[in-house]
Write an enzyme that holds these catalytic residues in place. Sequence first.
Site, short mmCIF file in Angstrom:
data_model
loop_
_atom_site.label_atom_id
_atom_site.label_comp_id
_atom_site.label_asym_id
_atom_site.label_seq_id
_atom_site.Cartn_x
_atom_site.Cartn_y
_atom_site.Cartn_z
N ASP A 148 0.80 -1.22 -0.02
CA ASP A 148 0.07 0.06 0.02
C ASP A 148 0.83 1.09 -0.04
O ASP A 148 1.97 1.31 0.64
CB ASP A 148 -0.96 -0.02 1.19
CG ASP A 148 -2.17 0.97 1.11
OD1 ASP A 148 -2.33 1.26 0.13
OD2 ASP A 148 -2.70 1.17 2.20
N TRP A 170 2.76 8.22 -2.64
CA TRP A 170 4.31 8.09 -2.97
C TRP A 170 4.29 9.18 -4.12
O TRP A 170 5.22 9.74 -4.15
CB TRP A 170 4.65 6.78 -3.31
CG TRP A 170 6.14 6.89 -3.63
CD1 TRP A 170 7.26 6.64 -2.75
CD2 TRP A 170 7.02 6.91 -4.78
NE1 TRP A 170 8.24 6.45 -3.26
CE2 TRP A 170 8.54 6.70 -4.74
CE3 TRP A 170 6.48 7.05 -6.05
CZ2 TRP A 170 9.33 6.75 -5.53
CZ3 TRP A 170 7.39 7.06 -7.25
CH2 TRP A 170 8.60 6.89 -7.04
N ARG A 192 -1.19 9.36 -9.81
CA ARG A 192 -1.11 7.98 -9.24
C ARG A 192 -0.34 6.78 -9.68
O ARG A 192 0.25 6.14 -9.23
CB ARG A 192 -2.70 7.57 -8.66
CG ARG A 192 -3.15 8.66 -7.73
CD ARG A 192 -4.29 8.29 -7.28
NE ARG A 192 -4.72 6.99 -6.79
CZ ARG A 192 -4.37 6.73 -5.48
NH1 ARG A 192 -4.07 7.77 -4.44
NH2 ARG A 192 -4.65 5.44 -5.01
N ASN A 231 -11.17 -2.28 -5.44
CA ASN A 231 -10.26 -1.27 -6.00
C ASN A 231 -10.78 -0.91 -7.36
O ASN A 231 -10.60 0.18 -8.08
CB ASN A 231 -8.86 -1.79 -6.36
CG ASN A 231 -7.97 -1.72 -5.09
OD1 ASN A 231 -7.13 -2.61 -4.97
ND2 ASN A 231 -8.16 -0.87 -4.27
N TRP A 232 -12.06 -1.56 -7.86
CA TRP A 232 -12.79 -1.14 -9.04
C TRP A 232 -13.44 0.25 -8.84
O TRP A 232 -13.75 1.04 -9.87
CB TRP A 232 -13.93 -1.95 -9.31
CG TRP A 232 -13.15 -3.50 -9.73
CD1 TRP A 232 -13.34 -4.65 -8.88
CD2 TRP A 232 -12.59 -3.90 -11.09
NE1 TRP A 232 -12.78 -5.64 -9.73
CE2 TRP A 232 -12.37 -5.22 -10.85
CE3 TRP A 232 -12.37 -3.30 -12.18
CZ2 TRP A 232 -11.51 -5.91 -11.78
CZ3 TRP A 232 -11.73 -4.03 -13.07
CH2 TRP A 232 -11.45 -5.42 -13.04
N ARG A 280 -12.14 2.88 -7.90
CA ARG A 280 -11.39 3.96 -8.38
C ARG A 280 -11.57 4.37 -9.59
O ARG A 280 -12.44 3.97 -10.26
CB ARG A 280 -9.93 3.59 -8.25
CG ARG A 280 -9.44 3.09 -6.70
CD ARG A 280 -7.87 2.79 -6.62
NE ARG A 280 -7.84 2.47 -5.12
CZ ARG A 280 -6.42 2.48 -4.64
NH1 ARG A 280 -5.49 2.68 -5.43
NH2 ARG A 280 -6.53 2.13 -3.44
N ARG A 297 1.90 -4.70 6.05
CA ARG A 297 1.18 -3.77 5.49
C ARG A 297 1.82 -2.59 5.37
O ARG A 297 2.43 -2.09 6.68
CB ARG A 297 -0.34 -3.37 5.86
CG ARG A 297 -0.78 -2.53 5.15
CD ARG A 297 -2.35 -2.15 5.36
NE ARG A 297 -2.97 -1.28 4.45
CZ ARG A 297 -4.15 -1.34 3.99
NH1 ARG A 297 -5.00 -2.38 4.41
NH2 ARG A 297 -4.84 -0.47 3.19
N SER A 343 -8.00 -4.58 5.04
CA SER A 343 -8.86 -4.21 3.84
C SER A 343 -9.17 -5.54 2.94
O SER A 343 -8.95 -5.69 1.61
CB SER A 343 -7.69 -3.59 3.06
OG SER A 343 -7.74 -2.26 3.69
C1 IPE Z 1 -5.58 -2.65 -0.29
O1 IPE Z 1 -5.00 -1.19 -0.26
C2 IPE Z 1 -5.43 -3.25 -1.67
C3 IPE Z 1 -4.15 -3.42 -2.24
C4 IPE Z 1 -2.91 -3.21 -1.65
C5 IPE Z 1 -4.24 -3.94 -3.61
P1 IPE Z 1 -6.28 -0.13 -0.61
O2 IPE Z 1 -5.59 1.16 -0.63
O3 IPE Z 1 -7.18 -0.39 -1.55
O4 IPE Z 1 -6.88 -0.08 1.02
P2 IPE Z 1 -7.93 0.77 1.82
O5 IPE Z 1 -8.86 1.30 0.75
O6 IPE Z 1 -6.99 2.04 2.12
O7 IPE Z 1 -8.52 0.09 2.74
C1 IPE Z 2 -1.46 0.24 -3.12
O1 IPE Z 2 -1.30 1.57 -3.37
C2 IPE Z 2 -1.82 -0.40 -4.69
C3 IPE Z 2 -3.21 -0.63 -5.00
C4 IPE Z 2 -4.15 -0.52 -4.28
C5 IPE Z 2 -3.45 -1.02 -6.35
P1 IPE Z 2 -2.41 2.43 -3.13
O2 IPE Z 2 -2.87 3.00 -4.79
O3 IPE Z 2 -3.65 2.31 -2.33
O4 IPE Z 2 -1.89 3.98 -2.55
P2 IPE Z 2 -2.46 5.10 -1.78
O5 IPE Z 2 -2.99 4.20 -0.50
O6 IPE Z 2 -3.53 5.84 -2.36
O7 IPE Z 2 -1.29 5.87 -1.06
MG MG Z 3 -3.89 2.37 -0.42
#
Ligand code: IPE
Ligand code: IPE
Ligand code: MG
Length: 240
Positions: A18, A23, A31, A66-67, A69, A186, A194
Site C-alpha cells: 500500500d 508516494w 497516481r 479497487n474497481w 477508483r 502492510r 482491507s
Molecule cells: C489494499 O489497499 C489493496 C491493495 C494493496 C491492492 P487499499 O488502498 O485499496 O485499501 P484501503 O482502501 O486503504 O482500505
Molecule cells: C496500493 O497503493 C496499490 C493498489 C491498491 C493497487 P494505493 O494505490 O492504495 O496507494 P495509496 O494508499 O492511495 O497511497
Molecule cells: Mg491504499
Amino acid sequence: MGNSKSIATPEHVAIIMDGNGRWAQARGKPRLFGHHAGARRVREIVEACPDLGVKYLTIFAFSTENWKRTQTEVSGLMKLFKRYLMSETKELVEAGVRVRFIGDRIKLDENLVALMDELELLTCDNDTVHLTIALNYGGRDEVARATKRLSREVAAGRIDPETVDAETLARFLDTYVLPDPDLVIRTSGEARISNFLLWQSAYSEYVFIDTLWPDFSRDEFARVLSSFSTRERRYGAVPG
Ligand code: IPE
Ligand code: IPE
Ligand code: MG
C-alpha cells in the site's frame, strides 16, 4: 506440551503493498506513476526471498474494492499488470519462481487472464519461491465463491453437509494448496486488513510499517523478518 512456538523465519509472508498513490502525490505526479514504481519493487522483494528463507510470498495487487477508483487508474493498473507479466515472465521462469494467482478472474480482461494462465503453466514445475499474486481478490468474495462451490457438491450429493467443517471449506478457497501466512506486512501506515486473506490470516502475525510501498527495500524486508523471529505464537494455547 505447549503448542506455542517461535519460528526463526516465516515460511509464508503476505504483503499488502500500500502507499503507491501517496508516494506519487508527494512527488507531484499522477497516481499511476506510483504504481509503476511499486511494480519495480516487487522484483527486488521476490528476489530476496530465497536468501531470507521465505518459501511463499503472497502479494496483494488489486482488491475487489479497487474497481471503485477512477476509470483512468483502473485501466492504467490493468495495463500495468499485463506489461508486468509479459516483462517478468522470463526472469520468473529462470529464477525458479512458481507463480499462482488468487482472486476472481471473471471480471478481468481476457488478455490479462491469458497471461496469468500462461505464467502459471510455465512455472508449474518451479519450487524455489512460490509467488502468489492476489488480483481482483477479496477475502469475503473468496469465502463466498468457495461456499458456492461447496454448496454445489452438497446439492449433488457428493458431500454430506453434516461433515462440513473449517477444513472442508478451506479446500474450496483459492489458496487451497498454500500454507496459511505466518506473517502479514502492510506498508504505508494503515493498520487494517482491507479484505486480504481474512480466513487464512486467523493466526498470522501482523506488522504495520509506515514506509510507502515504492520505498520498501530488501533491507527493510530483512529487518521486518528478523523482528518476527522474536514473537511468540500461541495459537490459543498457554505457553509452556
Ligand atoms: C489494499 O489497499 C489493496 C491493495 C494493496 C491492492 P487499499 O488502498 O485499496 O485499501 P484501503 O482502501 O486503504 O482500505
Ligand atoms: C496500493 O497503493 C496499490 C493498489 C491498491 C493497487 P494505493 O494505490 O492504495 O496507494 P495509496 O494508499 O492511495 O497511497
Ligand atoms: Mg491504499
